[in-house]
Structures are given as structure tokens and as C-alpha cells.
Design a protein around this motif. Structure first.
Motif, short mmCIF file in Angstrom:
data_model
loop_
_atom_site.label_atom_id
_atom_site.label_comp_id
_atom_site.label_asym_id
_atom_site.label_seq_id
_atom_site.Cartn_x
_atom_site.Cartn_y
_atom_site.Cartn_z
N CYS A 872 7.12 -45.46 -10.87
CA CYS A 872 6.32 -44.82 -11.90
C CYS A 872 6.85 -45.04 -13.30
O CYS A 872 6.39 -44.43 -14.24
CB CYS A 872 6.24 -43.31 -11.64
N LYS A 873 7.89 -45.85 -13.41
CA LYS A 873 8.48 -46.04 -14.72
C LYS A 873 8.68 -47.51 -14.95
O LYS A 873 8.85 -48.28 -14.02
CB LYS A 873 9.87 -45.38 -14.76
N ASN A 874 8.68 -47.94 -16.19
CA ASN A 874 8.87 -49.35 -16.44
C ASN A 874 10.27 -49.69 -16.91
O ASN A 874 10.63 -50.85 -17.04
CB ASN A 874 7.87 -49.85 -17.48
N SER A 875 11.06 -48.68 -17.23
CA SER A 875 12.41 -49.00 -17.64
C SER A 875 13.36 -47.90 -17.22
O SER A 875 12.95 -46.77 -16.98
CB SER A 875 12.47 -49.19 -19.16
N GLY A 876 14.59 -48.24 -17.14
CA GLY A 876 15.56 -47.23 -16.75
C GLY A 876 16.86 -47.87 -16.36
O GLY A 876 17.02 -49.10 -16.39
N VAL A 877 17.80 -47.01 -16.00
CA VAL A 877 19.10 -47.52 -15.58
C VAL A 877 19.07 -47.70 -14.08
O VAL A 877 18.74 -46.79 -13.33
CB VAL A 877 20.23 -46.54 -15.97
N LEU A 878 19.41 -48.89 -13.67
CA LEU A 878 19.36 -49.22 -12.26
C LEU A 878 20.66 -48.84 -11.58
O LEU A 878 20.69 -48.33 -10.48
CB LEU A 878 19.13 -50.73 -12.14
N TYR A 879 21.72 -49.07 -12.30
CA TYR A 879 23.02 -48.85 -11.68
C TYR A 879 24.04 -48.61 -12.78
O TYR A 879 23.95 -49.18 -13.87
CB TYR A 879 23.43 -50.09 -10.87
N GLU A 880 25.00 -47.75 -12.48
CA GLU A 880 26.03 -47.52 -13.49
C GLU A 880 27.33 -47.12 -12.83
O GLU A 880 27.36 -46.32 -11.91
CB GLU A 880 25.58 -46.40 -14.44
N GLN A 885 26.95 -51.23 -16.67
CA GLN A 885 25.69 -50.53 -16.60
C GLN A 885 24.60 -51.58 -16.48
O GLN A 885 24.59 -52.57 -17.21
CB GLN A 885 25.47 -49.71 -17.86
N VAL A 886 23.72 -51.41 -15.53
CA VAL A 886 22.64 -52.36 -15.37
C VAL A 886 21.33 -51.64 -15.65
O VAL A 886 21.01 -50.62 -15.04
CB VAL A 886 22.61 -52.92 -13.94
N GLY A 887 20.62 -52.16 -16.61
CA GLY A 887 19.35 -51.54 -16.96
C GLY A 887 18.21 -52.50 -16.64
O GLY A 887 18.38 -53.72 -16.59
N VAL A 888 17.06 -51.93 -16.40
CA VAL A 888 15.91 -52.77 -16.08
C VAL A 888 14.77 -52.39 -16.99
O VAL A 888 14.55 -51.21 -17.27
CB VAL A 888 15.49 -52.56 -14.61
N LYS A 889 14.07 -53.41 -17.45
CA LYS A 889 12.89 -53.14 -18.24
C LYS A 889 11.80 -54.10 -17.75
O LYS A 889 12.03 -55.29 -17.56
CB LYS A 889 13.20 -53.42 -19.71
N CYS A 890 10.63 -53.56 -17.48
CA CYS A 890 9.58 -54.43 -16.98
C CYS A 890 8.36 -54.31 -17.88
O CYS A 890 8.07 -53.23 -18.40
CB CYS A 890 9.13 -54.00 -15.58
#
Lengths: 1059, 166
Positions: A872-880, A885-890
Motif C-alpha cells: 500500500c505504499k510506494n516508498s519506505g525503509v526496507l531494512y535497517e 539502511q536500505v530504502g525503496v522507492k517505486c
């Protein structure tokens, strides 16, 4: 003449009878004189009981009292009493009225009481009585009288206040002396503990006087009794202004002292620009300079912005060289405050204060004359200078630095010299300087030899006779323990500190010992120290328990080397101080056993019962083999505590019971009996009642299979990123973790939905990105995934980032960090479906798709929970974790989408040899999705999600709804809400998912209905949904209709995880 | 910096109070009450320092009178103890063997002396001679010199009532 000289001699030890008769005689004479009745006293004085003590204390008491009376002669004309040895003379107008040999404490007190009464000064009585009661051991009778005299005192004071008030209001103008007298009396009455609500104006008037003493009393009244926001303050300030400008330095000083005493903001505004002049003006007297410095300091503390910086600031540090030690002493305090605010502007004070300090510490105690305090040269100034230096780093200039080091060494040397005096003042002053020097040494934290010397000196204090020194030594050592140079030196004193913990009589000293043990604890001594703390906890004072428990818990967690020890410690903590309950790991069977033992104790904390209820309910079977903890014993043990517990705990215990039914069918009947008892089944507490009735029917009616399913043992706790786990992990090779994670990933993938159906193929070009410093950017672009199926899954493995904690990597920022491979898994699941909506009259089309990314790195488990975030989200922190820190943005356009993966380096050092690998485990997936990786990073393409809301009215909606109602097109699910059922949140989630929301369609406004289109390369798949929340049951019913069979099902599954 | 100084008797009666930070009357009363109870409950051999809220309390008992100062975290406790002692010495020298009642009845002198010694919460003048000289100068300015400074000294009884413990 009323008072003819009377002389009594009470022969000291002779006999009580003689005493008595002499007294009676004395009383009789007084009575005869008719001054007052002695009846009260006669009653009080049981003469038979008068015993001879002849103690020095008694004499001392009477001396004190008499001295007081004498001192007070000015306030009231009073019969004068003089003590000479053990004689009391009662004198009126220089005639000896009575001469009494006082040999007894009680007697002397009574005589004095008589005298007080005699003079008719009732207001003094209670004062004296207080003193008397304190002195007298058998003083019950006297204190019984205190109530009365308190009333008398009050009466007297009120009378006096009324008198003063009338004088102030009277027609006759009072002269300065009278005003002063009455203002002074008011102050006196205030200090006796009464409220004063008048006289302020008169006090302010006194300021106008030219007479010093009148002014002085006026200022005193103001500083004691007028609050800074009193409306009279403006008048006061006007007077202050006049006095400041006065040519008489004593008046200037009075004004300065008053400003320093009150120091309000208004005063800062008015006087702060003036006072610096007095401070640096050449001809101002030394005392004026002193007062001006501290006055300015006070104003600076109140309102720093009001104090103008200017010419004077450059000159103020030169006051450190002033001839007059008093001026330096006052100025250093001001300079320190200025330095705190603006260290760079006053840098020059460092070398100046070091040379001043050097002059003091090397001087002999005679050099400084009156500034030497019990053979210690200028202790106040030394301490202030050492404090000032603590605002700066060690001086850069080597000569200055060496000079300071010499000073500090001298101070340390003096500490071991034999004392020049046995007086405590000498040792206090000397050690005050020493402790301040040690603070400076710790502050600089640069000279290992000084640090170690400081530590050994403090070590000696640990066994000093003076409690104060032991206290301070423990306190200072805490700071030393934090320095790497002296940490080990501090650890050598562990035994002494433990002894202090056990043997100190003062709780505040024990508290310091606890602090120090905490500070000196490291891996090498953790078990020992925690053990000692636990032992101490059993007897510790209530006031420090809370903190102690916290400290033990932190140490246990920080330095835990094995679980057994940790669990032991935590359970001990709960047992000893149950107010604290850790939520940390419980170690199953071991915990069950330990908890069982703990519950066997006759009294145990309610939290222990809770823990026990939970553990035995879950894992009781693990210890049931032991005859000592058989099923029924376990049950009885828990139930024995039941009636003592609060409702929430009882409810918890009921759950534990039903679990026991599952674990041990043999005690089923016992438990049913408990559940169906009125106390539970008809309990007024709804929670208990409901649990009882539900569990009862569960226990009665269910087969063993059902029970076993409902009450299945808790799965292993999901590992959390707690600090203790993080600590533990550091010890294990990262590879091991990575492997474990990989394994779990493998299992997880099938669960997230199999990919089927055709997919568009696209070339894959992956270039591993490498980078250092700030972070690596990895772009993934998943292009053109086409699907006529319900869902796709793309599993991607980005391999190889997250550095393992390689200790050998060299200093911070130095060598490259050796990166062990740890795995970052990224699973991308895109579910695409086409929608039937395009044909809708509105022509609107909705498009939806979902990309789900899951990642795991460096041993953390990134399960469904993480990739579900992106439904339900297009961006956020995937792992930390600590390092990465791994962030994802789609973002999505039509059927193509771009996924950007950001790697952020959280360490101060650059990450070298950083690589990311896209891992496509399944070749069919490769065929489905076109993946392009951009040169800067990796690009991964997939099918996309763009939301275009479909507007339609109710009729259109239901028309489409009905069109798509064939069984394979419809999917309906009823499920428990996974999050709190909040309409707004749900709305956001649905919109984020890609559906549009249509209002005014469903007859029930609480329901959500909407439409969306899943766009794929091969075509668009329209879908409609309806979500019906049920607040009471916390359930949802979700119905999805879609043009393609299977799409509905997948959408349903995905949405279910989100709400 | 010293925040306040309190003098109170063994019975808990406040004898002198000096506040270097502004407080409402209500707050002053509460603080006083709290501290008096706290300190009176302590035993003689206990340490003279206490942690209290954000402050450190330093106290010492002289005969029947307790002297108590509140200082900040970074201040030197031992030296504060000597601040108290120096003040007692000043009082003692001035009154000649000072006792509780001297302070009660000559509170103004006690205040004036404190102002010469400590100003705005910081030590101003540590020399005993200088402080006493300043007070003596003040006394000289007293217009009506017929008032004796201290009756005890008049009567040559400066040594009675030694309330000072060494």
C-alpha cells in the motif's frame, strides 16, 4: 523599690528537700511582690522530682539562655541575668535581685521562665521554651505547656503587628529611626515564621534616607520580602540608580548587593549597561569591583542578552592578574559564565588562569596571608580556576600545557604529604582542590599518568575514615571509569567498592557504590558485579531499588555471555523486585523450571505469578515428568496464588488453566470445577466472566484435537532487533547469519504466491555498483511485465552489502572495512490484473499493480512483514541495522515501473567493495520481467501501478458488479482485522493500494467500495471491491470482483494482509 | 552556584534563609519543609552530601543549628562545606561565640555578613579579615553609637556559650 536584693543559695548536691525549700522561698518572695501568680509553675514543678545532675550541659543551657537574654537587652529592657560559674544573678537596674546556685538543668530552666514572665515579654516565651524542650530530657510537662505559649506568642505578635500598623498609618510622621525600628521588627516577625503583608512602602522609603543603617535595613527588607514583580520595584530601581551613581562607595556597594540579590530582568535591562564600567574602571575600589563582578554575573544569568559585550569584555580577563585576591575570586566566577557562552572570545583566560593557579599552588601558606585557609592557599580561588579550565580542551601551547601539568602534579603531590593540621577544615579544603584537579584531569582525558595517579589517590580515599571523602571518591571514580586510560585502574578497586556496598551505613554512599560498580563493569567482571548487585538488591533500600534493578538489567543484557546466566539474572530480578518485569526472552524449559521454583516461595510478586502463569501454561509439560512438578502440583501452585491476584492477572491465569487442560487431560476436571465456580463464571469483571465461560465450554465440549489446535504451543518467538540480540550477533560470524537468512528466504518465497502465466521478456543488464562514503544508489527498473494472470512474483536477491562487524578493520575512517558477504534479499512481487472498468460510462480507467519487496540483510529476518509494507505504499525503509539502511522507492507509469533501492551507510567509515547483485532464482521469472540495470546502479523493471480513480455512480457500479459475479470472477474472504479498525487509515491504505474509493454507493456508509484497473502490457484488468467492516467482532468481509479469474483471489489475499 | 542557604534548628524551626534564585513564597516554604525533614532524619555519622532533585545538598550541624546549602551538580561539595564553616567562623568572630539566639535576634547582622561573604550565589570574599573589616566599617556608620554592638562583649563574656563545635 519593689525588688529588694534576694539571695538564695541552693547547696549543690546536698538533698532534694533543701532544694525544694529554697525554691519555695524564692517563689514565695516573688509572689509576695505580686508580679504574677506562680500557681502554674508550682504545678509544673514537682519539686520532689528535682534531682541533682550537676552536669556541664545544664550549666551550658542556662548560659545559652542567659546570653540570649543579654543580647536582647536592646530590644526590650529586661532583667539581666549573669552567669558566673554555677551562679545566676538576677539583676534589675544594676541591683542584684536574686542569686541562685544552679546545679540542676530543670531548675535553671524554670528560673529563666520566671524571669521571662516577669519581664512580661510573652513573645519570647515560646522561643525559649523551644530551646528548653530541646535541652531538657524530661520535658513532657514543658512541651505540654507549649501549646498555650504558642497561643500567647501569636497573640503577642498580632498585638505587635497591630501596633506597628497603627504607627505606620498614624498621623504623626515617623522619623527615620522609628521607621527603621518598625521595619526591623517586621523582618524579625517574618523570620519567626509569620506572614507580613504591609510595611513594604515604609521599607522603600528608608532607601531615601541618607543614613547608612536606615538604607541598609531598607535594602534588607526588600531583598528578603519584596518579590521581583512587586509594583514597588520601580521605586526601588530608581533608588538603586541614585545609589549606584553615589560618590560614596558604601552606598554603591549597597545598591550592587541589592541588585545581585534580586537580579530581575528589569534590573538587567536597567543596570547591565552600567555595571561593567564599575568593574574595569581604574579608580573603583576593590570591594566595589568585587560586588560589581558578581552583580553582573547575576544579571548575566538572568538575561544574558541584556548584558552588552564590548570594550570591557577584553579587559575583564585581566582581572585574573589583579593584585587583590578577593577581586580575582569574584571575577573568575563572572569569567566562567562568560566563557560558557562564548569560549572563543575569552580564550586568553586559559594561560592567565594557569599562571595564576601556578602562583597559588607553589606559594607557601604564609604568602597569601588571610587567603590561606587552614594552611591551604586560596582554596576557593584555586577551585574556581580549575573549574574555569574545564571549559577548554588541554592547552595547545606546550609551555602552557606543561605548566598546567606541573600544577596538577603539585596538587596530587600535596595530597600525599602529611597533613599540616589535624582539623577537618584543613583536609576538606585540601581535598576540595584535589577533587577539582581530578575533575580537570578527567576532563582533559589526555595524560594517562595523571589519570592513573588520580585513580590511586581516590582509591586511598575509598577506605578513608571520613564518610564524605568515601562518598566523593566513589563519585569521582565513576568518571574515571569512563576514560580508557584509567578504566583498568578503577577496576582494581572492585573489591573495596563491593565492600562499601555491603558495609556503608549511609544509603547515599551505597548509592554511589552502585553507580561506580555499574560504571566499572565490563565483560570481564560482569557476572561478578551483577551477582553482587543482586545480593545487595535483597536488602537494598526501597529508595534506590528501582534504579538498581534497571542497572542490573542493563548490565545483564549488555554483557550476557550465555542465556542461562541471563535468564537466571532476570528471574532473580523479578523475584527480588517484581515491580520490574523484563519482556525479554524466556528460556522455555529452563524458565518453566525456575519459575516453578520461584512460585513455590510463600510470597511472590504478582508479576511473578503472571510470568509463571504464562510459562507453565505454555511449557509446563516440559517439567511435568518430574514428580515434584507434576501437572496437578503445577496447577495447584498457580491456583494457590489466584485469589491474591488482581483481575487482569486472574484472567491471565484462566488462560493458563485452559492451556493446562490441553497439556494435561488428567487434571481437566479440576480445572472445569474452577472455571464453573461462581467466582469466575459470574464474576462482575466481564473479562474474567467471559474467559471463564468460553474456556468452560471449550474444556467441556471440545475433542482433544480441537483443543490441541486452539491451544497450540506458541511458535518460537520471532527474533527481534533488541539490543541484547544485536550484542550477541556481533560475536557470530555474519556469514552464518546470512546463510540462515537465506534458508528462511527460500521457504518464504513460495508462500508469497507462485508466479504463473506468461510474461514479457526483457533483457537483464546488471552492473554491480560499488561505492564508498555516503551510500550507494541502486536503481531497479522493472519494465514491461505483462501478465494475463492473477499475480506475478519476482524474487530478486541483491547480494553482498552489509559489512560484517570485522573488528580487525582498523581505526575509524582508516582502512577499508572488510566486507563479508551478507545477503540482501529482495523479493519483488508484482501482481497485475486488468480491469473491466474501461467500458464504464465515465471512461475512467483505474490501474493498479503492486510491487512487493522483501529484503534480508546481515542476519536480520525480513519476512513478509517487510515486503507487505509496500503493498500500500510506494516508498519506505526496507531494512535497517547498525551499519546499513536500505530504502525503496517505486513509481509506476502504465504497465512499467521503476524501483529505486537506496543504500545508506550509517557508519563513519566508508564501505569499500560494496556490491549489489540481482539474483533471479527462477528462470521463468526472468522471462516474465524485463530488467534493466542502469550503469550507476541496478535497474529492475516490473509491471506497474498507477492509480486513476474510477468515478462512477451507484447504478453503474452495481451494473458492473453484477456483470462480474460469476463464481470464478468473485472472491470473498472474511478475516480478522490485523490493525486497529480505523476508517481513515483503511481509506489511506486502499488508496495506496491503487483502488479508487467510491462514496455514496453502498447503503451502509461504513463500508468501502471502489474500483481499479490492473495494467499489464497485454491489457488492462478491471476490478471492483467491497469491504465491510464489523467493529464488534473486529472482522472484515472483503469481496472482489474482477474480469479475470484468479485476479480477484490474489487481490483479496493481498488486501487481507494490509487491513 | 549556591541556590539557597538555610539555617534551621534541631526542632526544624527556620532561623535564616537566603535565596539566590527567585522562587515563589509557596515554593520556598515547600523546599524548606522538605529539606528540613530530610536532613533532620539523618544520623550524625552520615555523609554531609545529598542528591536532591537536580541539586546537591551540603549540610553541617553546629550545636543546635543546621546549616544547609544547595549547590549545582558541577560545584565542589567539600568546598561548600568550608563555605559554611567560614560563615560560622565569621559569625563567631563577630558575635564572639555565636549561638542560635544571636542569629535570631541579630538576623540583620547575619544577613549583612552573608552578603559580604557570598554574593549572587558565588563566594565574593574569602578573607575573614576583609569581611569583618567591612562589617566593622558598617557598624561605625551606625549613627547612634551608644548601642553596643554586642552586649556580651560589653560584659566581657565573649567566651560563654560556645556553640561552635570544632
Amino acid at each position: 523599690v519593689l525588688f529588694a536584693p534576694l539571695t538564695f543559695v541552693l547547696p549543690p548536691p546536698a538533698n532534694a528537700k533543701q532544694h525544694a525549700s529554697a525554691f519555695q522561698f524564692f517563689f514565695g518572695k516573688l509572689q509576695h511582690i505580686g508580679q504574677f501568680s506562680l500557681e502554674t509553675f508550682a504545678n509544673q514543678l514537682s519539686l520532689a522530682k528535682v534531682e541533682h545532675h550537676g552536669s556541664a550541659g545544664a550549666v551550658r543551657t542556662s548560659r545559652l539562655l542567659v546570653a540570649a537574654l543579654l543580647l536582647n537587652r536592646r530590644l526590650c529592657s529586661f532583667p539581666i541575668v549573669i552567669i558566673e560559674g554555677v551562679l545566676i544573678f538576677v539583676i534589675v537596674s544594676n541591683i542584684v535581685v536574686a542569686e541562685i546556685v544552679v546545679a540542676d538543668d530543670e531548675m535553671s530552666q524554670l528560673i529563666l521562665l520566671l524571669l521571662v514572665f516577669w519581664s512580661g515579654l510573652h513573645s519570647l516565651i515560646s522561643l525559649l521554651l523551644l530551646l528548653l524542650t530541646a535541652r531538657s530530657s524530661g520535658s513532657k510537662r514543658l512541651s505540654a505547656n507549649m501549646g498555650k505559649s504558642k497561643e500567647a506568642e501569636e497573640k503577642r505578635i498580632n498585638k505587635e503587628l497591630a501596633n506597628i500598623r497603627s504607627k505606620f498609618k498614624g498621623d504623626k510622621a515617623l522619623d527615620g529611626y522609628q521607621k527603621k525600628k518598625y521595619v526591623c521588627k517586621l523582618l524579625f516577625i517574618f523570620l519567626l515564621g509569620n506572614d507580613i503583608d504591609f510595611g513594604h512602602m515604609e521599607a522603600v522609603n528608608l532607601l531615601n534616607s541618607n543614613k547608612y543603617t536606615e538604607k541598609q535595613i531598607g535594602y534588607l527588607f526588600i531583598s528578603v520580602l519584596i518579590s521581583e514583580n512587586n509594583e514597588l520595584m520601580r521605586l526601588v530601581q530608581q533608588n538603586l540608580k541614585n545609589d549606584l551613581a553615589s560618590r560614596n562607595p558604601v552606598h554603591v556597594n549597597l545598591a550592587l548587593e541589592c541588585i545581585a540579590n534580586i537580579g530581575s530582568k528589569e534590573m538587567a535591562e536597567m543596570f547591565a549597561p552600567e555595571i561593567p564600567k564599575l568593574l574595569v574602571m581604574g579608580d573603583a575600589g576593590d570591594t566595589v569591583k568585587q560586588s560589581a563582578a558578581l552583580c553582573l554575573l547575576k544579571l548575566f544569568r538572568t538575561a544574558p542578552e541584556m548584558v552588552p559585550m564590548g570594550d570591557w569584555t577584553s579587559r575583564v580577563i585581566h582581572l585574573l592578574n589583579d593584585q587583590h585576591m578577593g577581586v580575582v575570586t569574584a571575577a573568575v566566577s563572572l569569567i566562567e559564565a562568560l566563557v560558557k557562552r562564548n569560549p572563543d572570545d575569552f580564550k586568553g583566560c586559559v594561560s592567565l588562569s594557569i599562571s595564576r593557579l601556578a602562583r597559588i599552588v607553589t606559594s607557601s601558606y604564609t604568602d597569601l596571608q588571610d587567603y590561606t585557609y587552614y594552611f591551604v592557599p586560596a582554596p576557593w580561588l584555586s577551585v574556581k580556576l580549575l573549574r574555569l579550565l574545564q571549559n577548554y580542551p588541554p592547552p595547545e601551547d606546550t609551555t602552557v600545557r606543561n605548566r598546567l601539568a606541573e600544577c596538577l602534579e603539585t596538587i596530587l603531590n600535596k595530597a600525599v604529604e602529611p597533613p599540616k593540621s589535624k582539623k577537618v577544615q584543613h583536609s576538606n579544603a585540601k581535598n576540595a582542590v584535589l577533587f577539582e584537579a581530578i575533575s580537570l584531569i578527567i576532563h582533559m582525558d589526555s595524560d594517562p599518568s595523571l589519570l592513573v595517579r588520580a585513580c590511586s589517590q581516590l582509591g586511598q580515599f575509598l577506605s578513608n575514615r571520613e564518610t564524605n571523602l568515601r562518598y566523593l571518591a566513589l563519585e569521582s571514580m565513576c568518571l574515571l571509569a569512563t576514560s580508557e586510560f584509567s578504566h583498568d585502574a578503577v577496576k582494581r578497586h572492585q573489591e573495596t567498592v563491593v565492600t562499601a556496598l555491603k558495609s556503608e551505613r549511609d544509603v547515599s554512599v551505597r548509592q554511589r557504590a552502585v553507580d561506580l560498580l555499574y560504571a566499572m563493569c565490563d565483560r570481564s567482571n560482569a557476572e561478578e558485579i551483577v551477582g553482587e548487585m543482586l545480593t545487595y538488591l535483597e536488602t537494598a533500600d526501597y529508595s534506590i531499588r528501582g534504579e538498581l534493578v534497571l542497572k542490573i538489567a542493563i548490565l545483564a543484557e549488555k554483557y550476557a555471555s550465555d542465556y542461562t546466566w541471563y535468564v537466571d539474572t532476570i528471574l532473580n530480578l523479578i523475584r527480588l523486585a517484581g515491580d520490574f518485569v523484563s519482556e525479554e526472552v524466556w528460556y522455555r524449559a529452563y524458565a518453566a523450571k525456575t519459575v516453578f521454583e520461584a512460585l513455590e516461595a510463600p510470597a511472590c510478586h504478582e508479576n511473578m505469578v503472571k510470568v509463571g502463569g504464562y510459562i507453565l501454561g505454555e511449557f509446563g509439560n516440559l517439567i511435568a515428568g518430574d514428580a515434584r512438578s507434576s501437572p496437578s502440583t503445577q496447577f495447584q501452585l498457580l491456583h494457590g496464588k489466584f485469589h491474591l491476584c488482581s483481575p487482569p492477572t486472574r484472567a491471565l491465569l484462566l488462560s493458563a488453566y485452559i492451556k493446562l487442560v490441553n497439556l494435561f487431560p488428567e487434571i481437566r476436571e479440576d480445572i472445569i470445577a474452577v472455571l464453573e465456580s461462581d467466582a469466575n463464571l459470574r464474576n462482575s469483571n466481564v473479562e474474567i466472566q467471559q474467559r471463564a465461560s468460553e474456556y468452560l465450554s471449550l474444556a467441556r465440549n471440545s475433542t482433544q484435537d480441537v483443543l490441541a489446535t486452539v491451544l497450540e504451543e506458541m511458535p518460537p518467538f520471532p527474533e527481534r532487533e533488541s539490543s541484547i540480540l544485536a550484542q550477541l550477533r556481533k560475536k557470530k560470524p555474519a556469514v552464518e547469519d546470512a546463510i540462515r537468512v537465506r534458508g528462511e528466504k527460500q521457504q518464504q518465497r513460495p508462500a508469497s504466491g507462485a508466479a504463473d502465466g506468461a510474461a514479457a521478456s526483457a533483457p537483464i543488464a546488471a552492473t554491480p555498483a560499488s561505492g564508498g562514503g555516503g551510500g550507494v544508489k541502486l536503481q531497479g527498473d522493472i519494465a514491461g511485465a505483462e501478465s494475463n494472470t492473477d499475480s506475478d512474483l519476482l524474487g530478486l536477491d541483491f547480494g553482498g552489502s552489509a559489512p560484517a562487524a570485522a573488528a580487525g578493520g582498523g581505526g575509524a575512517g582508516g582502512g577499508s572495512v572488510d566486507l563479508l558477504s551478507s545477503i540482501l534479499d529482495v523479493g519483488v512481487s508484482s501482481s497485475s490484473s486488468s480491469s473491466a472498468a474501461p467500458s464504464a460510462a465515465s471512461g475512467a480507467s483505474a490501474q493498479r499493480k503492486t510491487v512487493v519487496v522483501g529484503a534480508g540483510a546481515s542476519g536480520s529476518i525480513v519476512g513478509e512483514e517487510n515486503w507487505h509494507k509496500f503493498v500500500c505504499k510506494n516508498s519506505g525503509v526496507l531494512y535497517e541495522n547498525d551499519i546499513l539502511q536500505v530504502g525503496v522507492k517505486c513509481d509506476y507509469q502504465q504497465s512499467s515501473g521503476r524501483i529505486v533501492v537506496y543504500y545508506g551507510n550509517k557508519t563513519p567509515a566508508p564501505l569499500a567493495q560494496f556490491a549489489s547483485v540481482i539474483n533471479l532464482p527462477d528462470s521463468s521469472l526472468t522471462n516474465q520481467l524485463g530488467i534493466q540495470v542502469k550503469p550507476v546502479g541496478d535497474r529492475v523493471g516490473a509491471s506497474e501501478q498507477v492509480n486513476e480513480s474510477s468515478e462512477m455512480d451507484s447504478a453503474t457500479f452495481f451494473q458492473h458488479w453484477k456483470q462480474l459475479s460469476q463464481p470464478e470472477q468473485e472472491c470473498q474472504k472474511i478475516f480478522q482485522a490485523k490493525f486497529p479498525m480505523d476508517a481513515e487509515t483503511t481509506k489511506t491504505k486502499i488508496l495506496g493500494f491503487g483502488f479508487s474509493l467510491l462514496s455514496n454507493i453502498d447503503s451502509n456508509p461504513a463500508n468501502f467500495v471502489g474500483a481499479g484497473i490492473v495494467q499489464t502490457k497485454s491489457g488492462n484488468i478491471g476490478s471492483l471491491f467491497r469491504l465491510e467492516p464489523n467493529q464488534q467482532a473486529q472482522m472484515y468481509r472483503l469481496t472482489v470482483h474482477s474480469i479475470k479469474p484468479g485476479v480477484s483471489k490474489r487481490l483479496c489475499e493481498l488486501l487481507e494482509t494490509q487491513i | 552556584m549556591i541556590h539557597f542557604m538555610l539555617l534551621f534548628s534541631r526542632q526544624g524551626k527556620l532561623r535564616l534563609q537566603k535565596w539566590y534564585i527567585s522562587q515563589t513564597d509557596k515554593a520556598k516554604k515547600k523546599i524548606t519543609r522538605d529539606l528540613v525533614t530530610l536532613i533532620l532524619a539523618r544520623k550524625p555519622k552520615m555523609c554531609s552530601f545529598l542528591e536532591w532533585k537536580e541539586l546537591k545538598i551540603v549540610y553541617k550541624r553546629y550545636a543546635s543549628l543546621y546549616f544547609c546549602c544547595a549547590i549545582e551538580q558541577q560545584d565542589n561539595e567539600l568546598l561548600c562545606l568550608e563555605v559554611i564553616h567560614r560563615y560560622v567562623e565569621l559569625l563567631d568572630k563577630y558575635f564572639g561565640s555565636v549561638c542560635e539566639l544571636d542569629i535570631i535576634f541579630n538576623f540583620e547582622k547575619a544577613y549583612f555578613m552573608l552578603d559580604e561573604f557570598i554574593l549572587g550565589g558565588e563566594v565574593q570574599e574569602t578573607s575573614k579579615k576583609n569581611v569583618l573589616k567591612a562589617i566593622a566599617a558598617q557598624d561605625l556608620l551606625q549613627e547612634d553609637n551608644n548601642e553596643p554592638k554586642s552586649v556580651l562583649e560589653d560584659l566581657g563574656l565573649a567566651n560563654i556559650a560556645s556553640a561552635l563545635s570544632s
